[in-house]
Design an enzyme around this catalytic site. Structure first.
Site, PDB file in Angstrom:
ATOM      1  N   TYR A 168      -5.554 -27.109 -17.138  1.00 15.08           N
ATOM      2  CA  TYR A 168      -4.372 -28.173 -18.100  1.00 15.08           C
ATOM      3  C   TYR A 168      -4.235 -29.004 -17.224  1.00 15.08           C
ATOM      4  O   TYR A 168      -3.380 -28.940 -16.884  1.00 15.08           O
ATOM      5  CB  TYR A 168      -3.827 -27.618 -19.282  1.00 15.08           C
ATOM      6  CG  TYR A 168      -4.697 -26.741 -20.660  1.00 15.08           C
ATOM      7  CD1 TYR A 168      -6.176 -27.183 -20.944  1.00 15.08           C
ATOM      8  CD2 TYR A 168      -4.586 -25.651 -20.050  1.00 15.08           C
ATOM      9  CE1 TYR A 168      -6.933 -26.622 -22.252  1.00 15.08           C
ATOM     10  CE2 TYR A 168      -5.605 -24.650 -21.894  1.00 15.08           C
ATOM     11  CZ  TYR A 168      -6.685 -25.713 -21.624  1.00 15.08           C
ATOM     12  OH  TYR A 168      -6.792 -24.989 -23.208  1.00 15.08           O
ATOM     13  N   MET A 182      -3.037 -20.001 -22.085  1.00 18.20           N
ATOM     14  CA  MET A 182      -2.916 -18.729 -23.488  1.00 18.20           C
ATOM     15  C   MET A 182      -2.708 -17.579 -22.763  1.00 18.20           C
ATOM     16  O   MET A 182      -1.711 -16.641 -23.185  1.00 18.20           O
ATOM     17  CB  MET A 182      -3.145 -19.048 -24.626  1.00 18.20           C
ATOM     18  CG  MET A 182      -2.804 -18.381 -25.915  1.00 18.20           C
ATOM     19  SD  MET A 182      -4.079 -18.737 -27.329  1.00 18.20           S
ATOM     20  CE  MET A 182      -3.405 -20.403 -27.701  1.00 18.20           C
ATOM     21  N   LYS A 209      16.557  -1.508 -30.270  1.00 16.10           N
ATOM     22  CA  LYS A 209      15.818  -2.452 -31.141  1.00 16.10           C
ATOM     23  C   LYS A 209      14.679  -3.940 -30.224  1.00 16.10           C
ATOM     24  O   LYS A 209      14.953  -3.430 -29.776  1.00 16.10           O
ATOM     25  CB  LYS A 209      16.939  -3.691 -31.472  1.00 16.10           C
ATOM     26  CG  LYS A 209      17.168  -4.951 -30.864  1.00 16.10           C
ATOM     27  CD  LYS A 209      18.836  -5.161 -30.648  1.00 16.10           C
ATOM     28  CE  LYS A 209      19.586  -5.802 -29.620  1.00 16.10           C
ATOM     29  NZ  LYS A 209      21.100  -5.940 -29.804  1.00 16.10           N
ATOM     30  N   ARG A 214      28.388 -13.522 -36.673  1.00 15.71           N
ATOM     31  CA  ARG A 214      27.263 -12.866 -36.576  1.00 15.71           C
ATOM     32  C   ARG A 214      27.365 -12.015 -37.758  1.00 15.71           C
ATOM     33  O   ARG A 214      27.667 -12.138 -38.951  1.00 15.71           O
ATOM     34  CB  ARG A 214      26.457 -12.320 -35.277  1.00 15.71           C
ATOM     35  CG  ARG A 214      25.488 -12.921 -35.147  1.00 15.71           C
ATOM     36  CD  ARG A 214      25.021 -12.601 -34.040  1.00 15.71           C
ATOM     37  NE  ARG A 214      25.067 -10.919 -33.734  1.00 15.71           N
ATOM     38  CZ  ARG A 214      24.320 -10.393 -32.041  1.00 15.71           C
ATOM     39  NH1 ARG A 214      23.441 -10.872 -31.680  1.00 15.71           N
ATOM     40  NH2 ARG A 214      24.521  -8.812 -32.063  1.00 15.71           N
TER      41      ARG A 214
HETATM   42  C1  LIG Z   1      21.407  -5.637 -28.881  1.00 18.45           C
HETATM   43  C2  LIG Z   1      23.213  -4.945 -29.187  1.00 18.45           C
HETATM   44  C3  LIG Z   1      23.469  -4.658 -27.917  1.00 18.45           C
HETATM   45  C4  LIG Z   1      22.792  -4.134 -26.308  1.00 18.45           C
HETATM   46  O1  LIG Z   1      23.120  -6.168 -26.650  1.00 18.45           O
HETATM   47  P1  LIG Z   1      23.158  -5.956 -24.832  1.00 18.45           P
HETATM   48  O2  LIG Z   1      23.580  -7.390 -24.266  1.00 18.45           O
HETATM   49  O3  LIG Z   1      21.420  -5.961 -24.938  1.00 18.45           O
HETATM   50  O4  LIG Z   1      23.080  -4.859 -23.992  1.00 18.45           O
HETATM   51  C5  LIG Z   1      24.903  -3.342 -28.662  1.00 18.45           C
HETATM   52  N1  LIG Z   1      25.382  -3.850 -29.934  1.00 18.45           N
HETATM   53  C6  LIG Z   1      24.994  -4.696 -30.763  1.00 18.45           C
HETATM   54  C7  LIG Z   1      24.985  -5.150 -32.029  1.00 18.45           C
HETATM   55  C8  LIG Z   1      23.258  -5.100 -30.283  1.00 18.45           C
HETATM   56  O5  LIG Z   1      23.322  -6.021 -31.097  1.00 18.45           O
END
Ligand SMILES: *Cc1c(COP(=O)(O)O)cnc(C)c1O
Length: 345
Positions: free
Chosen positions: A246, A294, A37, A130
């Protein structure tokens, strides 16, 4: 890409693969997947998938259907699951796709059934609160008759091995496994793999550790994958007492030379990283001075023979930067954005 960006992300494909193999070896009874992701945690999901699929990884997890579409055709044999499930507005794409939705709620399950069903994954929430069906919902018949490929849950505290919630979630997931038929069961993220073999089940889902993050001290086999190099846009002489950047927060203690680098917080190099930050040129260390802007930072170049157009390597040791800044290793990686030109070896 044109090859002209003044900012490089150097990506080590052999370390990515080595990390995947090492994680797979920690859970030898389970298949090892990969969470990709957020564009492969900022490193480029297509490039990650190509390398891991070639190494034998067959299970990938993205967050949304937009991410699934951006991946294009997957390598032969690779499977993709979409973690955020199927909203009403995802259904056309979800039905047409080879990817499976990870159904997260009773509503999503009903929507999937009404559309004709088909293989899917299901997330059950065992304590992170979640995404996912509640345990009672899952046990109470909401999933009856569904063709579940992977039944999964997600750990809240795997990066704290002694946290009591780990065992609570494990016990709950073992009970779900007894009650709900599925082809495979999956619980562990990166840190979860290192909680021990009980957490492995059929399929693990590491993300951060693939990309060089070290989620727990026990992750001793993880190698860095991403390195940052920025180009020097200008070198200037400053006199003792002159201020840099800055807020004029840094004053030169002696006459020196300052190199201005093409990197800033808009590139994900956050202002919180400034204390203790440094660049290197070969074996020379050039400490960062003043605030991070930035798009620019300044380093003290008094000890290095560098000039306009040269490239410097930034310190990007994820565990160390995380401790120093309070930013998580996840934030540090996913913050690196598209102004970087990516180079895979
Ligand atoms: C992001 C995620 C993972 C991977 O988690 P890491 O801590 O990056 O290894 C696995 N399962 C779900 C459902 C996730 O959202």
């Amino acid at each position: 890409m044109s090859g002209s960006a003044p900012l490089r992300l150097l990506l080590d494909g052999s370390s990515l693969v080595a990390n995947w193999r090492w994680l797979a070896a920690q859970a030898p009874g389970a298949a090892c997947g990969a969470a990709i992701k957020a564009d492969g945690y900022g490193l480029g999901a297509r490039d990650v998938v190509a390398r891991l699929a070639q190494a034998g990884c067959a299970d990938f997890f993205c967050a949304t259907w937009a991410e699934a579409a951006a991946l294009g055709e997957l390598p032969g044999g690779a499977r993709l699951a979409v973690l955020h499930g199927a909203r009403a507005e995802d259904m056309d794409q979800a039905r047409a796709s080879r990817a499976r939705p990870v159904l997260n709620s009773v509503e999503q399950v009903a929507r999937w059934r009404e559309a004709g069903g088909g293989p899917c994954d299901v997330m059950v929430d065992t304590g992170i609160n979640r995404l996912g069906l509640g345990i009672e919902e899952a046990m109470g018949g909401a999933l009856a008759g569904l063709r579940i490929d992977t039944l999964m849950s997600h750990l809240a505290c795997a990066d704290e091995p002694d946290h009591r919630l780990n065992a609570v979630q494990l016990t709950a997931f073992q009970a779900l496994r007894q009650a709900i038929p599925a082809a495979r069961y999956s619980l562990a993220n990166s840190a979860g793999i290192l909680l021990g073999p009980d957490y492995a089940f059929d399929l693990t889902r590491p993300g951060i550790a693939l990309y060089g993050g070290v989620p727990v001290a026990a992750a001793t086999g993880i190698r860095p994958v991403a390195a940052i190099e920025a180009q020097i846009l200008q070198v200037r002489a400053v006199r003792a007492g002159d201020a840099v950047g800055y807020g004029a927060t840094w004053q030169a203690p002696a006459d020196t030379r300052i190199a201005i680098l093409n990197l800033g917080y808009a590139d994900g190099y956050m202002r919180l990283l400034a204390p203790g930050a440094f660049a290197t040129a070969g074996d020379r260390v050039l400490p960062l001075v003043g605030r991070i802007s930035m798009d620019l930072i300044a380093v003290d170049a008094r000890n290095a023979d560098v000039g306009e157009g040269d490239w410097l390597r930034l310190d990007f040791d994820l565990p160390r930067l995380s401790v120093r800044s309070g930013l998580s290793q996840y934030e540090l990686l996913t913050g690196l954005n598209l102004r970087f030109e990516r180079y895979w070896n």
